[in-house]
Structure formats: structure tokens, C-alpha cells
Design a protein around this motif. Structure first.
Motif, PDB file in Angstrom:
ATOM      1  N   GLN A 112       0.832  -1.224   0.000  1.00  0.00           N
ATOM      2  CA  GLN A 112       0.000   0.000   0.000  1.00  0.00           C
ATOM      3  C   GLN A 112       0.856   1.260   0.000  1.00  0.00           C
ATOM      4  O   GLN A 112       0.530   2.247  -0.664  1.00  0.00           O
ATOM      5  N   LEU A 113       1.976   1.218   0.730  1.00  0.00           N
ATOM      6  CA  LEU A 113       2.864   2.387   0.789  1.00  0.00           C
ATOM      7  C   LEU A 113       3.489   2.688  -0.569  1.00  0.00           C
ATOM      8  O   LEU A 113       3.907   3.823  -0.824  1.00  0.00           O
ATOM      9  N   GLN A 114       3.539   1.686  -1.437  1.00  0.00           N
ATOM     10  CA  GLN A 114       4.141   1.893  -2.760  1.00  0.00           C
ATOM     11  C   GLN A 114       3.139   2.387  -3.803  1.00  0.00           C
ATOM     12  O   GLN A 114       3.504   2.647  -4.942  1.00  0.00           O
ATOM     13  N   GLN A 115       1.868   2.518  -3.417  1.00  0.00           N
ATOM     14  CA  GLN A 115       0.848   3.001  -4.355  1.00  0.00           C
ATOM     15  C   GLN A 115       0.735   4.529  -4.249  1.00  0.00           C
ATOM     16  O   GLN A 115       1.355   5.152  -3.400  1.00  0.00           O
ATOM     17  N   ASP A 116      -0.116   5.103  -5.087  1.00  0.00           N
ATOM     18  CA  ASP A 116      -0.244   6.566  -5.072  1.00  0.00           C
ATOM     19  C   ASP A 116      -1.023   7.035  -3.839  1.00  0.00           C
ATOM     20  O   ASP A 116      -1.460   6.239  -3.019  1.00  0.00           O
ATOM     21  N   ASP A 117      -1.178   8.357  -3.737  1.00  0.00           N
ATOM     22  CA  ASP A 117      -1.773   8.944  -2.531  1.00  0.00           C
ATOM     23  C   ASP A 117      -3.214   8.526  -2.284  1.00  0.00           C
ATOM     24  O   ASP A 117      -3.723   8.674  -1.179  1.00  0.00           O
ATOM     25  N   ASN A 118      -3.885   8.027  -3.324  1.00  0.00           N
ATOM     26  CA  ASN A 118      -5.279   7.618  -3.136  1.00  0.00           C
ATOM     27  C   ASN A 118      -5.410   6.318  -2.349  1.00  0.00           C
ATOM     28  O   ASN A 118      -6.483   5.997  -1.853  1.00  0.00           O
ATOM     29  N   MET A 119      -4.304   5.575  -2.284  1.00  0.00           N
ATOM     30  CA  MET A 119      -4.373   4.294  -1.576  1.00  0.00           C
ATOM     31  C   MET A 119      -4.336   4.512  -0.069  1.00  0.00           C
ATOM     32  O   MET A 119      -3.435   5.157   0.446  1.00  0.00           O
ATOM     33  N   GLU A 120      -5.319   3.978   0.632  1.00  0.00           N
ATOM     34  CA  GLU A 120      -5.330   4.037   2.090  1.00  0.00           C
ATOM     35  C   GLU A 120      -4.328   3.015   2.624  1.00  0.00           C
ATOM     36  O   GLU A 120      -4.415   1.837   2.289  1.00  0.00           O
ATOM     37  N   VAL A 121      -3.397   3.471   3.445  1.00  0.00           N
ATOM     38  CA  VAL A 121      -2.423   2.558   4.043  1.00  0.00           C
ATOM     39  C   VAL A 121      -2.997   2.061   5.363  1.00  0.00           C
ATOM     40  O   VAL A 121      -3.092   2.816   6.338  1.00  0.00           O
ATOM     41  N   THR A 122      -3.431   0.809   5.367  1.00  0.00           N
ATOM     42  CA  THR A 122      -4.196   0.284   6.504  1.00  0.00           C
ATOM     43  C   THR A 122      -3.674  -1.046   7.039  1.00  0.00           C
ATOM     44  O   THR A 122      -3.964  -1.407   8.166  1.00  0.00           O
ATOM     45  N   GLY A 123      -2.955  -1.789   6.202  1.00  0.00           N
ATOM     46  CA  GLY A 123      -2.587  -3.150   6.597  1.00  0.00           C
ATOM     47  C   GLY A 123      -3.750  -4.114   6.511  1.00  0.00           C
ATOM     48  O   GLY A 123      -3.634  -5.273   6.901  1.00  0.00           O
ATOM     49  N   LEU A 124      -4.879  -3.630   5.987  1.00  0.00           N
ATOM     50  CA  LEU A 124      -6.050  -4.490   5.797  1.00  0.00           C
ATOM     51  C   LEU A 124      -6.078  -4.972   4.352  1.00  0.00           C
ATOM     52  O   LEU A 124      -5.523  -4.342   3.462  1.00  0.00           O
ATOM     53  N   TYR A 125      -6.792  -6.070   4.113  1.00  0.00           N
ATOM     54  CA  TYR A 125      -7.085  -6.500   2.750  1.00  0.00           C
ATOM     55  C   TYR A 125      -8.511  -6.055   2.447  1.00  0.00           C
ATOM     56  O   TYR A 125      -9.472  -6.627   2.961  1.00  0.00           O
ATOM     57  N   ASP A 126      -8.625  -4.977   1.671  1.00  0.00           N
ATOM     58  CA  ASP A 126      -9.945  -4.434   1.345  1.00  0.00           C
ATOM     59  C   ASP A 126     -10.086  -4.335  -0.175  1.00  0.00           C
ATOM     60  O   ASP A 126      -9.191  -4.736  -0.917  1.00  0.00           O
ATOM     61  N   GLN A 127     -11.209  -3.809  -0.622  1.00  0.00           N
ATOM     62  CA  GLN A 127     -11.493  -3.762  -2.060  1.00  0.00           C
ATOM     63  C   GLN A 127     -10.434  -2.968  -2.825  1.00  0.00           C
ATOM     64  O   GLN A 127      -9.972  -3.379  -3.887  1.00  0.00           O
ATOM     65  N   GLN A 128     -10.040  -1.825  -2.255  1.00  0.00           N
ATOM     66  CA  GLN A 128      -9.057  -0.973  -2.932  1.00  0.00           C
ATOM     67  C   GLN A 128      -7.719  -1.708  -3.087  1.00  0.00           C
ATOM     68  O   GLN A 128      -7.068  -1.630  -4.131  1.00  0.00           O
ATOM     69  N   THR A 129      -7.344  -2.433  -2.042  1.00  0.00           N
ATOM     70  CA  THR A 129      -6.090  -3.184  -2.078  1.00  0.00           C
ATOM     71  C   THR A 129      -6.183  -4.336  -3.081  1.00  0.00           C
ATOM     72  O   THR A 129      -5.254  -4.580  -3.854  1.00  0.00           O
ATOM     73  N   LYS A 130      -7.320  -5.011  -3.064  1.00  0.00           N
ATOM     74  CA  LYS A 130      -7.539  -6.116  -4.010  1.00  0.00           C
ATOM     75  C   LYS A 130      -7.410  -5.612  -5.448  1.00  0.00           C
ATOM     76  O   LYS A 130      -6.711  -6.219  -6.262  1.00  0.00           O
ATOM     77  N   ASP A 131      -8.066  -4.497  -5.748  1.00  0.00           N
ATOM     78  CA  ASP A 131      -8.017  -3.944  -7.107  1.00  0.00           C
ATOM     79  C   ASP A 131      -6.579  -3.637  -7.526  1.00  0.00           C
ATOM     80  O   ASP A 131      -6.187  -3.909  -8.654  1.00  0.00           O
ATOM     81  N   SER A 132      -5.796  -3.065  -6.617  1.00  0.00           N
ATOM     82  CA  SER A 132      -4.413  -2.720  -6.951  1.00  0.00           C
ATOM     83  C   SER A 132      -3.536  -3.958  -7.095  1.00  0.00           C
ATOM     84  O   SER A 132      -2.670  -4.014  -7.960  1.00  0.00           O
ATOM     85  N   LEU A 133      -3.768  -4.953  -6.228  1.00  0.00           N
ATOM     86  CA  LEU A 133      -3.005  -6.201  -6.341  1.00  0.00           C
ATOM     87  C   LEU A 133      -3.254  -6.829  -7.711  1.00  0.00           C
ATOM     88  O   LEU A 133      -2.339  -7.362  -8.345  1.00  0.00           O
ATOM     89  N   GLU A 134      -4.495  -6.735  -8.180  1.00  0.00           N
ATOM     90  CA  GLU A 134      -4.829  -7.319  -9.490  1.00  0.00           C
ATOM     91  C   GLU A 134      -4.146  -6.568 -10.630  1.00  0.00           C
ATOM     92  O   GLU A 134      -3.823  -7.159 -11.655  1.00  0.00           O
ATOM     93  N   LEU A 135      -3.925  -5.266 -10.430  1.00  0.00           N
ATOM     94  CA  LEU A 135      -3.240  -4.488 -11.473  1.00  0.00           C
ATOM     95  C   LEU A 135      -1.796  -4.950 -11.644  1.00  0.00           C
ATOM     96  O   LEU A 135      -1.210  -4.794 -12.714  1.00  0.00           O
ATOM     97  N   VAL A 136      -1.212  -5.512 -10.578  1.00  0.00           N
ATOM     98  CA  VAL A 136       0.153  -6.035 -10.701  1.00  0.00           C
ATOM     99  C   VAL A 136       0.153  -7.222 -11.655  1.00  0.00           C
ATOM    100  O   VAL A 136       1.058  -7.378 -12.477  1.00  0.00           O
ATOM    101  N   THR A 137      -0.897  -8.039 -11.596  1.00  0.00           N
ATOM    102  CA  THR A 137      -0.931  -9.264 -12.409  1.00  0.00           C
ATOM    103  C   THR A 137      -1.032  -8.952 -13.893  1.00  0.00           C
ATOM    104  O   THR A 137      -0.604  -9.741 -14.717  1.00  0.00           O
ATOM    105  N   VAL A 138      -1.595  -7.810 -14.241  1.00  0.00           N
ATOM    106  CA  VAL A 138      -1.676  -7.468 -15.663  1.00  0.00           C
ATOM    107  C   VAL A 138      -0.561  -6.500 -16.066  1.00  0.00           C
ATOM    108  O   VAL A 138      -0.567  -5.954 -17.162  1.00  0.00           O
ATOM    109  N   GLY A 139       0.374  -6.283 -15.144  1.00  0.00           N
ATOM    110  CA  GLY A 139       1.547  -5.475 -15.473  1.00  0.00           C
ATOM    111  C   GLY A 139       1.337  -3.975 -15.401  1.00  0.00           C
ATOM    112  O   GLY A 139       2.187  -3.207 -15.830  1.00  0.00           O
ATOM    113  N   ASP A 140       0.190  -3.529 -14.850  1.00  0.00           N
ATOM    114  CA  ASP A 140      -0.060  -2.088 -14.749  1.00  0.00           C
ATOM    115  C   ASP A 140       0.662  -1.444 -13.571  1.00  0.00           C
ATOM    116  O   ASP A 140       0.782  -0.226 -13.506  1.00  0.00           O
ATOM    117  N   ILE A 141       1.070  -2.240 -12.618  1.00  0.00           N
ATOM    118  CA  ILE A 141       1.774  -1.734 -11.435  1.00  0.00           C
ATOM    119  C   ILE A 141       3.012  -2.592 -11.229  1.00  0.00           C
ATOM    120  O   ILE A 141       2.967  -3.802 -11.386  1.00  0.00           O
TER     121      ILE A 141
END
Ligand SMILES: [Zn+2]
Length: 354
Positions: A112-141
């Protein structure tokens, strides 16, 4: 001439024969195919297609499908295992424990700390985190595991106090046994748009963004009830707490000061997740009578809907090591807040640290 004409004619005939022979041998299977050859042909195509499909799905299955539900500290089971395996696919090397443990929280926080300012740094697994994790799999992050927060265990400060290695997580336990690092300053502090008991600018108006947003929603809801809630004191730096504590010890002695003041590092106010609130009925003071005001009662009933808990409840002084503080709100996220407030327990009990 006649001879050469004959040779040309023979050559042409030979060519025609050869060409028609070629045609014949090519056409024959199409004109009279063996009874089961078309089936064979189809099944060959099927095999080819299924190979292609399998090949494609293998590529996609390099990354595990992430769990749909939110997960947080203390959760366990299959969904947590899948998340842990996914994080390892990204390059984290955490133990597969099926428990949402400190290593899992670290990996998510670092991500989460490596994402942009819109990412909430929480240590939780939530929808926003899930969406960003998925972007890694398609090479967007692209991420570098451990580059924002290196993994460490909590370090011992003295016999009974540890220093938190991960001060960012929303469910961080900060108390007399768990201190924030002296140099920890949240980097997403903002001033919530709520009523304060004073008008001037002051660092203590700040909270971390996620908590400030939630506090604004809480105030909007309590305003609907025509109640008069005021914010008094939020973020407090390590240095400010150090000065405050030292002055209390000078005035009241260490033992008494420890009942109502935190040592530097041990105050939740340094986390940026807490806010002291009050109301005109108690002359804007932070006193236990606030719990009996309409505002205090409303908070007891409704604060959890906005992710806040009454952090130091009545009757839990031995666990929290603080007197009853009906004015001290702590943001922990809606799920944990509801469980804590409905069960009438403390954050210590919720996290199994009492
Ligand atoms: Zn407080």
C-alpha cells in the motif's frame, strides 16, 4: 520442324497429365474421404483448440484468484492462505500460516505504501487493495517487495514495552506495552472538516486521512440529531507528548501522571487515528461526565458505524491501564469497531493482547 512439333506436343501432354495427376491425387481425399476421416479431423481440431485454451488458462493461473471478502488482523482460514500465496507470487516471502498475521500485515502495508496517494495505508485487505493487487498481475503496477517498509519484528524497548515495527496499520495496538517509534509521523495527516473547540490553526487538529474522513461522516450524522459535538485534540507528535508527560510528572508525580497521561511513544494521539471530543454540556472539558451527555451516549451507540471505538471504557481500567475516557475516540475501521463496541470489549481484548 515436324519432329520438334511432336516433341513440343508430347511435352505439353506430359505436363497436362502431370498437372491433372497432381490435381487428382490432391483432390481424391476430399472427393471420397474415408468414412471416419472427417471425425478424426474434427477431433484433431478439438485437441488443438483445447491445447490453446489450456495454454491460455495456464498463463492466467500464474496468479491466484484473490479472495472476494475483506480480511484483517486475526482472520484465518482458506481465504487468508490464498492471499498469502498471492503475496508470495508478487515476491514477498511470507510464511503460509492461514492466519492474518504480522507478516501478512507487513506485506500489505508495504504494498500500500508503494501506491499513489489515493491508496489508504491500513494493513487491511480491502477492495481498494484487491483492485491494486490485481493491477500487478496485468503489469499495470510494478512493486519492489520490502522497499517501502522492511520487515522487522517488534523490538523490545525495555522489559515490558516493545516498539511497533509497523506503525501504519489501522489495527495497531498502542498502549503502555506497545509504543510507536519516536520518529513516526504519519505522512497523510489532514485537518478534518468538523467543529473544533478553538478556531486557530494547530497541529492537533489533524488526523490521518482515513480517520479524518470517517470523523467527518460521524459529525454529519450527529448533526442530524441536533447534538453539539466538538473536536478537541487529535494528532500529537512524539515531542509534544514528551513535553506534556514531563510537565505532568513534575506537577503530579510519575504514578499519578501515568494514570491519565501516556509516555512519549505510548500515546494513541501520535498515530493520527485518535480524536478527543467534547460538548457544551461539560463546558468543553475532557471529563468522565461527558459519557452521560447526549453526545457521549450517542457516541457509545453509534461511533462504531463510522469505524470508531471508545478506546478506554468504564470498568476496563486494568486492561487498558487508563481511567475511563468517554471522550477519546480511536479509529479502527468499521468491522473491528462494531465487533469491539457490540461485545463491550477493549482493543487489547479484541487483539488477544490483554
Ligand atoms: Zn485522547
Amino acid at each position: 520442324m515436324v519432329k520438334s512439333n511432336l516433341i513440343i506436343s508430347l511435352t505439353i501432354l506430359t505436363l497436362i497429365f502431370l498437372l491433372s495427376g497432381c490435381n487428382f491425387s490432391k483432390q481424391q481425399p476430399e472427393e471420397s474421404p474415408p468414412p471416419d476421416s472427417s471425425e478424426e479431423h474434427e477431433s484433431e481440431v478439438d485437441d488443438e483448440q483445447s491445447e490453446e485454451i489450456t495454454g491460455e488458462s495456464n498463463e492466467k493461473e500464474e496468479f491466484i484468484t484473490l479472495p472476494e471478502e475483506g480480511l484483517q488482523k486475526g482472520d484465518e482460514g482458506e481465504a487468508v492462505r490464498i492471499l498469502q500465496e498471492f503475496l508470495n507470487e508478487l515476491g514477498y516471502s511470507i510464511a503460509i500460516t492461514e492466519q492474518f498475521d504480522q507478516e501478512t500485515i507487513w506485506a500489505l502495508t508495504d504494498f500500500q505504501l508503494q501506491q499513489d496517494d489515493n491508496m489508504e495505508v491500513t494493513g487491511l485487505y480491502d477492495q481498494q487493495t484487491k483492485d491494486s493487487l490485481e493491477l500487478v498481475t496485468v503489469g499495470d503496477i510494478e512493486i519492489k517487495p520490502g522497499s517501502a517498509l522492511s520487515y522487522e519484528k517488534n523490538a523490545s524497548l525495555d522489559e515490558e514495552t516493545v516498539e511497533l515495527a509497523n506503525p501504519y496499520e489501522i489495527l495497531a495496538l498502542v498502549n503502555k506495552k506497545h509504543a510507536l517509534p519516536a520518529d513516526y509521523i504519519p505522512d497523510d495527516l489532514v485537518v478534518p472538516d468538523v467543529r473544533f473547540t478553538f478556531v486557530e490553526d494547530n497541529p492537533k487538529k489533524q488526523m490521518r486521512k482515513i480517520a479524518a474522513n470517517a470523523l467527518e461522516e460521524l459529525f454529519a450524522a450527529i448533526d442530524e440529531e441536533d447534538l453539539d459535538l466538538f473536536a478537541q485534540s487529535g494528532y500529537r507528535s512524539y515531542e509534544t507528548q514528551d513535553n506534556l508527560y514531563t510537565s505532568y510528572v513534575t506537577t503530579y508525580g510519575e504514578e499519578e501522571a501515568n494514570m491519565f497521561s501516556a509516555k512519549p511513544g505510548e500515546s494513541e494521539h501520535q498515530s493520527g487515528l485518535s480524536m478527543d471530543v467534547t460538548s457544551p454540556d461539560v463546558d468543553y472539558r475532557l471529563i468522565t461526565d461527558f459519557g452521560d451527555t447526549e453526545e457521549g451516549k450517542w457516541l457509545q451507540q453509534n461511533a462504531a458505524d463510522y469505524g470508531f471505538i471508545i478506546r478506554y471504557p468504564l470498568g476496563k481500567e486494568e486492561i487498558t491501564e487508563y481511567q475511563y475516557e468517554p471522550w477519546h475516540l480511536r479509529y479502527v475501521g468499521i468491522q473491528a469497531a462494531k465487533e469491539i463496541m457490540e461485545q463491550g470489549i477493549t482493543l487489547e481484548e479484541y487483539l488477544g493482547e490483554n
